[in-house]
Design a protein around this motif. Sequence first.
Motif, PDB file in Angstrom:
ATOM      1  N   ASP A   1     -26.316 -69.787 -34.177  1.00  0.00           N
ATOM      2  CA  ASP A   1     -25.874 -69.099 -35.390  1.00  0.00           C
ATOM      3  C   ASP A   1     -26.898 -68.015 -35.717  1.00  0.00           C
ATOM      4  N   GLU A   2     -26.416 -66.800 -35.973  1.00  0.00           N
ATOM      5  CA  GLU A   2     -27.330 -65.687 -36.204  1.00  0.00           C
ATOM      6  C   GLU A   2     -28.173 -65.861 -37.463  1.00  0.00           C
ATOM      7  N   ALA A   3     -27.772 -66.767 -38.367  1.00  0.00           N
ATOM      8  CA  ALA A   3     -28.481 -66.932 -39.627  1.00  0.00           C
ATOM      9  C   ALA A   3     -29.398 -68.152 -39.643  1.00  0.00           C
ATOM     10  N   ILE A   4     -29.650 -68.786 -38.502  1.00  0.00           N
ATOM     11  CA  ILE A   4     -30.527 -69.949 -38.499  1.00  0.00           C
ATOM     12  C   ILE A   4     -31.927 -69.550 -38.928  1.00  0.00           C
ATOM     13  N   ASN A   5     -32.691 -70.532 -39.406  1.00  0.00           N
ATOM     14  CA  ASN A   5     -34.011 -70.244 -39.968  1.00  0.00           C
ATOM     15  C   ASN A   5     -34.983 -69.739 -38.904  1.00  0.00           C
ATOM     16  N   PHE A   6     -36.035 -69.111 -39.381  1.00  0.00           N
ATOM     17  CA  PHE A   6     -36.980 -68.435 -38.482  1.00  0.00           C
ATOM     18  C   PHE A   6     -37.726 -69.426 -37.591  1.00  0.00           C
ATOM     19  N   SER A   7     -37.915 -70.669 -38.059  1.00  0.00           N
ATOM     20  CA  SER A   7     -38.583 -71.676 -37.231  1.00  0.00           C
ATOM     21  C   SER A   7     -37.792 -71.941 -35.954  1.00  0.00           C
ATOM     22  N   LEU A   8     -36.472 -72.072 -36.090  1.00  0.00           N
ATOM     23  CA  LEU A   8     -35.637 -72.296 -34.908  1.00  0.00           C
ATOM     24  C   LEU A   8     -35.635 -71.065 -34.011  1.00  0.00           C
ATOM     25  N   GLN A   9     -35.596 -69.880 -34.610  1.00  0.00           N
ATOM     26  CA  GLN A   9     -35.637 -68.654 -33.805  1.00  0.00           C
ATOM     27  C   GLN A   9     -36.937 -68.568 -33.019  1.00  0.00           C
ATOM     28  N   THR A  10     -38.049 -68.943 -33.655  1.00  0.00           N
ATOM     29  CA  THR A  10     -39.339 -68.937 -32.957  1.00  0.00           C
ATOM     30  C   THR A  10     -39.343 -69.941 -31.818  1.00  0.00           C
ATOM     31  N   GLY A  11     -38.766 -71.125 -32.064  1.00  0.00           N
ATOM     32  CA  GLY A  11     -38.685 -72.135 -31.005  1.00  0.00           C
ATOM     33  C   GLY A  11     -37.898 -71.648 -29.807  1.00  0.00           C
ATOM     34  N   MET A  12     -36.817 -70.930 -30.060  1.00  0.00           N
ATOM     35  CA  MET A  12     -36.016 -70.401 -28.949  1.00  0.00           C
ATOM     36  C   MET A  12     -36.812 -69.381 -28.146  1.00  0.00           C
ATOM     37  N   GLN A  13     -37.596 -68.547 -28.851  1.00  0.00           N
ATOM     38  CA  GLN A  13     -38.417 -67.570 -28.141  1.00  0.00           C
ATOM     39  C   GLN A  13     -39.469 -68.258 -27.276  1.00  0.00           C
ATOM     40  N   LEU A  14     -40.090 -69.315 -27.825  1.00  0.00           N
ATOM     41  CA  LEU A  14     -41.113 -70.037 -27.068  1.00  0.00           C
ATOM     42  C   LEU A  14     -40.522 -70.750 -25.854  1.00  0.00           C
ATOM     43  N   SER A  15     -39.247 -71.124 -25.950  1.00  0.00           N
ATOM     44  CA  SER A  15     -38.611 -71.824 -24.828  1.00  0.00           C
ATOM     45  C   SER A  15     -38.251 -70.881 -23.678  1.00  0.00           C
ATOM     46  N   ARG A  16     -38.294 -69.562 -23.955  1.00  0.00           N
ATOM     47  CA  ARG A  16     -37.926 -68.534 -22.957  1.00  0.00           C
ATOM     48  C   ARG A  16     -36.474 -68.661 -22.515  1.00  0.00           C
ATOM     49  N   ALA A  17     -35.654 -69.197 -23.393  1.00  0.00           N
ATOM     50  CA  ALA A  17     -34.236 -69.348 -23.063  1.00  0.00           C
ATOM     51  C   ALA A  17     -33.518 -68.011 -23.209  1.00  0.00           C
ATOM     52  N   ASN A  18     -32.377 -67.906 -22.572  1.00  0.00           N
ATOM     53  CA  ASN A  18     -31.487 -66.766 -22.779  1.00  0.00           C
ATOM     54  C   ASN A  18     -30.675 -67.055 -24.039  1.00  0.00           C
ATOM     55  N   VAL A  19     -30.905 -66.289 -25.092  1.00  0.00           N
ATOM     56  CA  VAL A  19     -30.321 -66.571 -26.405  1.00  0.00           C
ATOM     57  C   VAL A  19     -29.157 -65.614 -26.676  1.00  0.00           C
ATOM     58  N   ILE A  20     -28.028 -66.173 -27.067  1.00  0.00           N
ATOM     59  CA  ILE A  20     -26.863 -65.376 -27.477  1.00  0.00           C
ATOM     60  C   ILE A  20     -26.492 -65.827 -28.888  1.00  0.00           C
ATOM     61  N   TYR A  21     -26.442 -64.901 -29.823  1.00  0.00           N
ATOM     62  CA  TYR A  21     -26.126 -65.235 -31.207  1.00  0.00           C
ATOM     63  C   TYR A  21     -24.631 -65.062 -31.473  1.00  0.00           C
ATOM     64  N   TYR A  22     -24.092 -65.967 -32.290  1.00  0.00           N
ATOM     65  CA  TYR A  22     -22.721 -65.779 -32.776  1.00  0.00           C
ATOM     66  C   TYR A  22     -22.761 -65.537 -34.282  1.00  0.00           C
ATOM     67  N   ARG A  23     -21.740 -64.885 -34.789  1.00  0.00           N
ATOM     68  CA  ARG A  23     -21.702 -64.545 -36.212  1.00  0.00           C
ATOM     69  C   ARG A  23     -21.749 -65.812 -37.064  1.00  0.00           C
ATOM     70  N   HIS A  24     -22.408 -65.703 -38.200  1.00  0.00           N
ATOM     71  CA  HIS A  24     -22.674 -66.868 -39.030  1.00  0.00           C
ATOM     72  C   HIS A  24     -21.393 -67.637 -39.371  1.00  0.00           C
ATOM     73  N   ASN A  25     -21.370 -68.911 -38.944  1.00  0.00           N
ATOM     74  CA  ASN A  25     -20.264 -69.845 -39.206  1.00  0.00           C
ATOM     75  C   ASN A  25     -18.913 -69.359 -38.676  1.00  0.00           C
ATOM     76  N   ASP A  26     -18.926 -68.406 -37.740  1.00  0.00           N
ATOM     77  CA  ASP A  26     -17.688 -67.902 -37.141  1.00  0.00           C
ATOM     78  C   ASP A  26     -17.459 -68.662 -35.834  1.00  0.00           C
ATOM     79  N   LEU A  27     -16.721 -69.770 -35.904  1.00  0.00           N
ATOM     80  CA  LEU A  27     -16.561 -70.623 -34.732  1.00  0.00           C
ATOM     81  C   LEU A  27     -15.613 -70.033 -33.705  1.00  0.00           C
ATOM     82  N   ALA A  28     -14.740 -69.120 -34.112  1.00  0.00           N
ATOM     83  CA  ALA A  28     -13.900 -68.414 -33.140  1.00  0.00           C
ATOM     84  C   ALA A  28     -14.769 -67.521 -32.267  1.00  0.00           C
TER      85      ALA A  28
END
Length: 322
Positions: A1-28
């Motif tokens: 979710d593009e609106a997740i908190n900065f702690s989770l965003q930092t964790g994703m960066q540290l994991s070196r994962a390929n990150v794809i954001y989806y629009r906030h709460n837009d499950l389609a």
Amino acid sequence: DEAINFSLQTGMQLSRANVIYYRHNDLAHLESILRSVVKQDDIFPSGFRGLLQRLWYGSGRKRPMTQRRFIMTEAINSSYGSVCDVRKLVALKHKYKFRLLLDESYSVGVLGATGRGAPEACGMPRSEIDITVVDAAHALASIGGFCCGSASMVSHQRLSGAGYCFSASQPPFLATACIEALQILDEHGTAIVEKLRINTKAFRDALGSPPGYLIDGDLRSPVVFIRPAVGAIKADNSLLNESQQLRALREIQRTLFELHHIFVSLPRYTGMEHAIPAPGLRIALSAGHTAAELIAAASHIREVLSESVGLFEREFDAGTCS
């Protein structure tokens, strides 16, 4: 979710994962991304590695799908107060063979009949959530946090997490405070959650919809955001930038504290977040308040907001003159 908190965003960066954001709460939008990711399973990589995989799996077979894929979101979003549809998220993760990481920092002690969070509110077992993370600084009134999941995942997290490797351990008395808060919630969760729901409804009903402002957040959320509906103040308000809105909101924050002894927070962001919400005041409600206190607070907030609409007009005029 593009609106997740900065702690989770930092964790994703540290994991070196390929990150794809989806629009906030837009499950389609999320499902369209999951579909496109899964489609890549039919495609072998180029080069020597791809050649080896074709020889190994055969030209008519798919590559085995990796399980190192996660959907990440917050049950109650910390920047909007919105509640995600956990039941649909679980259906999507099963359909596309993903894992679900759910941040319940704001939903533990809030959602569900006894405050056990989003799965209880949806009538599903906690095991449907592969990884649950909770920041203890919110409903549990401590510092630190915890994660829940399978024994193998928790063991890996305990030994490999950045907090274990690169920072000091949590002080024992804070861990004890967190455990005690969980025990209180376990024993008295039904009464606490019911009181919080009554308080949240009482505050929202008393606050209403102040002219010139938007009240953001799900009705079940005790985190309420008040944002200026700038379009309701000026027809041609496109020049009213974020810094001008922040100055006006800071003045409202100061007035509420100095005149009525009501503290509301004004979230600030680092600028490194993927999606930064519009400026707004954040109010956190608690079961520790009384309904009378919250109704009185809402009345004062509404009064100050009504008197402060002109602040945005003055900021707009200053912006057009500068």
